[in-house]
Scaffold this active site. Sequence first.
Site, PDB file in Angstrom:
ATOM      1  N   SER A 140       0.838  -1.205   0.000  1.00  0.00           N
ATOM      2  CA  SER A 140       0.000   0.000   0.000  1.00  0.00           C
ATOM      3  C   SER A 140       0.869   1.250   0.000  1.00  0.00           C
ATOM      4  O   SER A 140       2.006   1.253   0.489  1.00  0.00           O
ATOM      5  CB  SER A 140      -0.909   0.022   1.221  1.00  0.00           C
ATOM      6  OG  SER A 140      -1.787  -1.074   1.213  1.00  0.00           O
TER       7      SER A 140
HETATM    8  N1  SAH Z   1      -0.793  -4.720   4.081  1.00  0.00           N
HETATM    9  C1  SAH Z   1      -0.160  -5.043   2.822  1.00  0.00           C
HETATM   10  C2  SAH Z   1      -1.068  -4.713   1.662  1.00  0.00           C
HETATM   11  C3  SAH Z   1      -1.015  -5.774   0.639  1.00  0.00           C
HETATM   12  S1  SAH Z   1      -2.250  -5.674  -0.621  1.00  0.00           S
HETATM   13  C4  SAH Z   1       1.187  -4.369   2.688  1.00  0.00           C
HETATM   14  O1  SAH Z   1       1.457  -3.433   3.455  1.00  0.00           O
HETATM   15  O2  SAH Z   1       1.987  -4.775   1.850  1.00  0.00           O
HETATM   16  C5  SAH Z   1      -3.566  -6.649   0.046  1.00  0.00           C
HETATM   17  C6  SAH Z   1      -3.214  -8.063   0.441  1.00  0.00           C
HETATM   18  O3  SAH Z   1      -4.435  -8.714   0.798  1.00  0.00           O
HETATM   19  C7  SAH Z   1      -2.588  -8.903  -0.674  1.00  0.00           C
HETATM   20  O4  SAH Z   1      -1.372  -9.437  -0.229  1.00  0.00           O
HETATM   21  C8  SAH Z   1      -3.641  -9.997  -0.930  1.00  0.00           C
HETATM   22  O5  SAH Z   1      -3.074 -11.244  -1.287  1.00  0.00           O
HETATM   23  C9  SAH Z   1      -4.334 -10.069   0.424  1.00  0.00           C
HETATM   24  N2  SAH Z   1      -5.674 -10.659   0.381  1.00  0.00           N
HETATM   25  C10 SAH Z   1      -6.624 -10.531  -0.578  1.00  0.00           C
HETATM   26  N3  SAH Z   1      -7.731 -11.233  -0.246  1.00  0.00           N
HETATM   27  C11 SAH Z   1      -7.470 -11.818   0.970  1.00  0.00           C
HETATM   28  C12 SAH Z   1      -8.212 -12.666   1.842  1.00  0.00           C
HETATM   29  N4  SAH Z   1      -9.450 -13.072   1.561  1.00  0.00           N
HETATM   30  N5  SAH Z   1      -7.624 -13.068   2.981  1.00  0.00           N
HETATM   31  C13 SAH Z   1      -6.354 -12.671   3.325  1.00  0.00           C
HETATM   32  N6  SAH Z   1      -5.601 -11.871   2.534  1.00  0.00           N
HETATM   33  C14 SAH Z   1      -6.153 -11.450   1.372  1.00  0.00           C
END
Ligand code: SAH
Length: 213
Positions: free
Chosen positions: A64
């Site tokens: 993000s």
């Molecule tokens: N907090 C992270 C943001 C990553 S983007 C950072 O700082 O890098 C969002 C993340 O949510 C992705 O890695 C994606 O794989 C995960 N995601 C999507 N759907 C999900 C679900 N149902 N359960 C757990 N994680 C999920």
Amino acid sequence: MKDTNKHQGLRNQLVKQLQDKGITDVNVLEAIRKIPRHLFLNSSFEDFAYQDKAFPIGAGQTISQPYTVAFQSQLLEVKKGDNVLEIGTGSGYQTAVLVTMGAKVYSVERQNELFKSTSLLLPKLNIRPKHLSFGDGYKGLPQFAPFDSIIVTAGAPIIPQPLMAQLKIGGRLVIPLGDKEQIMTLLIRKNETQFEKHEFGEFRFVPLLENKN
Ligand code: SAH
């Protein structure tokens, strides 16, 4: 795994930008000042790591934007020792911010590749969440509930019921709601059955996906 004075200088500039954009929570700003974001990215992005932008982290996902991380972290109103559930561990950067703010963090990721790489990275940086889990965040983590706050870091089409159920009374759930664009939404649990809802403008996230491993 180097963190240099130059990186620290770039982080100080990033913190100033976040303040200019309206972030005021000192604990959030100090965590961002400390955490080497460039080490959460592939080295080819190292030169850009302190721009206020999202970047690819593999498995079609993104880390993000720092402003988004700061905005969500500020809405959580984290106090030292709070139990915080994060849905979407991804690169682990948001996890690291919350741990550095003094939270006990439980985080769930559904992409195995990211779950594995982040599980290896965080201890190397001496960042110790309480629990990293591979699975479907729609279900939350009932075995560790209730939580003082819950943060969802992917765009959710709906508010997953289990997350509402796993929130303490008085607790805060921060979730970007919507399909193509998301409205940052804060729910505060008032009692067993009632939640107060606040909305905070548009953001863009990768989607929260259901059980498709
Ligand atoms: N907090 C992270 C943001 C990553 S983007 C950072 O700082 O890098 C969002 C993340 O949510 C992705 O890695 C994606 O794989 C995960 N995601 C999507 N759907 C999900 C679900 N149902 N359960 C757990 N994680 C999920």
